[in-house]
Design a protein around this motif. Structure first.
Motif, mmCIF file in Angstrom:
data_model
loop_
_atom_site.group_PDB
_atom_site.id
_atom_site.type_symbol
_atom_site.label_atom_id
_atom_site.label_comp_id
_atom_site.label_asym_id
_atom_site.label_seq_id
_atom_site.Cartn_x
_atom_site.Cartn_y
_atom_site.Cartn_z
ATOM 1 N N LEU A 240 62.809 48.603 78.189
ATOM 2 C CA LEU A 240 61.390 48.707 77.838
ATOM 3 C C LEU A 240 61.187 48.314 76.377
ATOM 4 C CD1 LEU A 240 60.515 52.184 79.442
ATOM 5 C CD2 LEU A 240 60.217 49.928 80.469
ATOM 6 N N PHE A 241 60.052 47.707 76.103
ATOM 7 C CA PHE A 241 59.665 47.265 74.755
ATOM 8 C C PHE A 241 58.604 48.230 74.229
ATOM 9 C CE2 PHE A 241 57.174 44.007 72.134
ATOM 10 C CZ PHE A 241 58.144 43.848 71.154
ATOM 11 N N ASP A 242 58.769 48.671 72.979
ATOM 12 C CA ASP A 242 57.853 49.655 72.386
ATOM 13 C C ASP A 242 57.112 49.043 71.206
ATOM 14 O OD1 ASP A 242 56.575 51.944 71.396
ATOM 15 O OD2 ASP A 242 58.382 52.721 70.435
ATOM 16 N N ILE A 243 55.774 49.138 71.237
ATOM 17 C CA ILE A 243 54.950 48.740 70.100
ATOM 18 C C ILE A 243 54.143 49.950 69.629
ATOM 19 C CG2 ILE A 243 54.774 46.340 70.892
ATOM 20 C CD1 ILE A 243 51.899 47.031 71.830
ATOM 21 N N HIS A 244 53.844 50.002 68.351
ATOM 22 C CA HIS A 244 52.989 51.057 67.794
ATOM 23 C C HIS A 244 51.751 50.394 67.206
ATOM 24 C CE1 HIS A 244 56.833 53.691 67.156
ATOM 25 N NE2 HIS A 244 56.572 53.425 68.428
ATOM 26 N N ARG A 245 50.577 50.955 67.496
ATOM 27 C CA ARG A 245 49.337 50.316 67.057
ATOM 28 C C ARG A 245 48.413 51.313 66.368
ATOM 29 N NH1 ARG A 245 52.097 46.796 67.149
ATOM 30 N NH2 ARG A 245 52.096 44.864 68.361
ATOM 31 N N TYR A 246 48.194 51.053 65.083
ATOM 32 C CA TYR A 246 47.284 51.871 64.283
ATOM 33 C C TYR A 246 46.308 50.964 63.538
ATOM 34 C CZ TYR A 246 50.698 55.731 64.801
ATOM 35 O OH TYR A 246 51.537 56.703 65.280
ATOM 36 N N GLN A 247 45.183 51.552 63.110
ATOM 37 C CA GLN A 247 44.198 50.782 62.342
ATOM 38 C C GLN A 247 43.791 51.520 61.070
ATOM 39 O OE1 GLN A 247 40.833 49.086 64.458
ATOM 40 N NE2 GLN A 247 41.983 48.915 66.360
ATOM 41 N N CYS A 248 44.765 52.116 60.392
ATOM 42 C CA CYS A 248 44.395 52.847 59.169
ATOM 43 C C CYS A 248 45.342 52.587 58.003
ATOM 44 C CB CYS A 248 44.333 54.342 59.444
ATOM 45 S SG CYS A 248 45.926 55.048 59.892
ATOM 46 N N PHE A 249 46.269 51.644 58.149
ATOM 47 C CA PHE A 249 47.276 51.454 57.104
ATOM 48 C C PHE A 249 47.084 50.186 56.270
ATOM 49 C CE2 PHE A 249 49.518 54.223 60.183
ATOM 50 C CZ PHE A 249 49.771 55.280 59.338
ATOM 51 N N GLU A 250 46.375 49.204 56.804
ATOM 52 C CA GLU A 250 46.201 47.951 56.071
ATOM 53 C C GLU A 250 44.784 47.872 55.514
ATOM 54 O OE1 GLU A 250 47.226 44.856 58.802
ATOM 55 O OE2 GLU A 250 49.242 45.658 59.114
ATOM 56 N N ARG A 251 44.679 47.221 54.351
ATOM 57 C CA ARG A 251 43.394 47.178 53.657
ATOM 58 C C ARG A 251 42.267 46.661 54.556
ATOM 59 N NH1 ARG A 251 42.448 50.327 50.065
ATOM 60 N NH2 ARG A 251 40.422 50.582 50.989
ATOM 61 N N GLY A 252 42.535 45.594 55.296
ATOM 62 C CA GLY A 252 41.505 45.015 56.158
ATOM 63 C C GLY A 252 40.998 45.994 57.191
ATOM 64 N N ASP A 253 41.921 46.803 57.736
ATOM 65 C CA ASP A 253 41.519 47.829 58.707
ATOM 66 C C ASP A 253 40.742 48.952 58.029
ATOM 67 O OD1 ASP A 253 42.635 46.511 60.861
ATOM 68 O OD2 ASP A 253 44.530 47.591 60.780
ATOM 69 N N ILE A 254 41.224 49.374 56.868
ATOM 70 C CA ILE A 254 40.584 50.492 56.168
ATOM 71 C C ILE A 254 39.130 50.148 55.835
ATOM 72 C CG2 ILE A 254 40.612 51.848 54.021
ATOM 73 C CD1 ILE A 254 43.736 51.403 54.078
ATOM 74 N N ASP A 255 38.890 48.902 55.492
ATOM 75 C CA ASP A 255 37.545 48.479 55.082
ATOM 76 C C ASP A 255 36.609 48.212 56.261
ATOM 77 O OD1 ASP A 255 38.241 48.643 52.412
ATOM 78 O OD2 ASP A 255 38.804 46.540 52.254
ATOM 79 N N MET A 256 37.115 48.287 57.476
ATOM 80 C CA MET A 256 36.336 47.913 58.653
ATOM 81 C C MET A 256 35.397 49.035 59.093
ATOM 82 S SD MET A 256 38.036 45.657 61.642
ATOM 83 C CE MET A 256 39.429 46.708 61.899
ATOM 84 N N ASP A 257 34.223 48.662 59.636
ATOM 85 C CA ASP A 257 33.340 49.685 60.207
ATOM 86 C C ASP A 257 33.804 50.034 61.625
ATOM 87 O OD1 ASP A 257 32.366 47.696 61.917
ATOM 88 O OD2 ASP A 257 30.497 47.421 60.792
ATOM 89 N N ILE A 258 33.169 51.042 62.236
ATOM 90 C CA ILE A 258 33.649 51.537 63.528
ATOM 91 C C ILE A 258 33.528 50.470 64.618
ATOM 92 C CG2 ILE A 258 31.448 52.607 64.212
ATOM 93 C CD1 ILE A 258 35.086 53.838 64.966
ATOM 94 N N TYR A 259 32.526 49.600 64.513
ATOM 95 C CA TYR A 259 32.371 48.540 65.516
ATOM 96 C C TYR A 259 33.539 47.570 65.436
ATOM 97 C CZ TYR A 259 27.865 50.702 64.887
ATOM 98 O OH TYR A 259 26.890 51.637 64.736
ATOM 99 N N GLY A 260 33.990 47.296 64.214
ATOM 100 C CA GLY A 260 35.161 46.445 64.026
ATOM 101 C C GLY A 260 36.403 47.070 64.626
#
Length: 368
Positions: A240-260
């Motif tokens: 099995l292949f494991d990926i982890h997905r978050y949207q709070c660690f990179e600047r572009g994600d941090i600056d994004m609104d909830i719709y993004g």
């Protein structure tokens, strides 16, 4: 395929057998420690009683019952390389203490496996902290140190721990998979990592048959295409292949609104899922995800500014945002073989606490 074909809907039991300060700040109060290694070194002889009390309290049989009632069918359990006691190689961060880690974690893991069996949950055992630390994060055992790939004894000890886990639990009805290594950092050479994964497969397979137990490897923060053709059938079975997905660690994600955030979860990540499912030739799961969008609450290291998508919303708008973000992620991760929310429990961060997310209505009340 046996249990290999099960759609895993799970949670991580983090900060139990590998401490993370941001999830259990109460344990670190008044200490300079930033991770389990420095915690054990700083407390010295006092560490054992405090940590054993935490083991008894943090996750109990009732938690397994609660998860099963809600249709959760799997848990991913992070363990440290010290799980079997003091046979691990020395690292300079231990200072004068040759064997700083508290003993007895294996009995806790034995209990967890029994509870999982009792309530019908599948277990992924995950080597989360390797000797020398594989990522420099606190969750790898030693913050700001990433030396796992620099000494052969660190690699050898990691393989030994995997083999011992497979030997102990390889025919346990609750064991679904053994994960070779959590989140090896992007600068660990890919060839070194792949060679380790191949050895890990061989060592685990000595005791855990492919028809019962999967072997998992993490993407190491690389594009999945770096693994095209890797560990394929028929030479390798039940990988099995494991990926982890978050949207709070990179600047572009941090600056994004909830719709993004919702668009990324149901758009870019869905497109990625389609590509992985089409091209990789290995069943894949998302081993970690959360509703966390505020970096400040999880980070001991990041630089601000810590603006985030929810900071100017009222309570109702925040609840709507969390539900939308949760649904967008689940819609994508359901395409995979499964997913594991990080984490089942935290002390002070509701968006990272599965139990609280369910109780607040951000996540569904049933996963069956």
């Amino acid at each position: 395929m046996g249990n290999a074909a099960i759609k895993l809907r799970g949670v991580n039991l983090g900060s139990w057998l590998v401490l993370e300060k941001w999830m259990v700040p109460s344990l670190f109060e008044g200490l300079g420690a930033t991770d389990e290694t420095t915690w054990c070194v700083e407390l010295g002889p006092a560490a054992a009683e405090r940590l054993r009390a935490h083991w008894q309290r943090w996750i109990t049989r009732e938690d397994f019952a609660w998860l099963a009632e809600r249709g959760i069918n799997a848990v991913r359990i992070p363990v440290g390389h010290w799980i079997f006691g003091p046979d691990y190689p020395y690292h300079p961060s231990y200072g004068e203490a040759r064997h700083p880690f508290v003993e007895g974690g294996i009995a806790v893991l034995d209990n967890a496996m029994s509870w999982a069996q009792e309530f019908g949950l599948q277990v992924v055992l995950d080597l989360h902290a390797a000797p020398g630390c594989q990522n420099g994060f606190d969750n790898g055992g030693i913050k700001d140190v990433c030396e796992w790939h620099t000494r052969p004894e660190y690699l050898e000890h990691s393989l030994t721990v995997l083999e011992r886990l497979a030997e102990r639990y390889g025919r346990h009805p609750a064991l679904h998979a053994v994960e070779a290594l959590n989140e090896p950092r992007w600068d660990v050479p890919t060839d070194y990592l792949k060679a380790y994964y191949l050895q890990a497969y061989e060592r685990i397979r000595r005791h855990a048959p492919a028809e019962q137990v999967a072997v998992v490897f993490h993407d190491g923060f690389r594009d999945f295409r770096e693994y095209l053709g890797f560990m394929q059938a028929p030479a390798f079975s039940n990988v099995l292949f494991d990926i982890h997905r978050y949207q709070c660690f990179e600047r572009g994600d941090i600056d994004m609104d909830i719709y993004g955030h919702m668009r990324k979860a149901a758009g870019e990540w869905k497109t990625e899922a389609d590509a992985i499912i089409t091209e990789l030739g290995l069943p894949t799961f998302c081993g970690e995800w959360s509703l966390g969008l505020d970096l400040k609450v999880v980070s001991l290291w990041a630089q601000g500014p810590f603006n985030h998508a929810l900071e100017r919303m009222d309570d109702f708008q925040q609840n709507v945002a969390y539900r939308g973000y949760a649904a967008a992620q689940l819609a994508t991760f359901e395409k995979y073989q499964g997913w594991f929310f990080w984490n089942y429990r935290t002390e002070t961060t509701p968006a990272w606490c599965f139990r609280e997310c369910v109780e607040r209505g951000w996540l569904p009340s049933s996963f069956a």
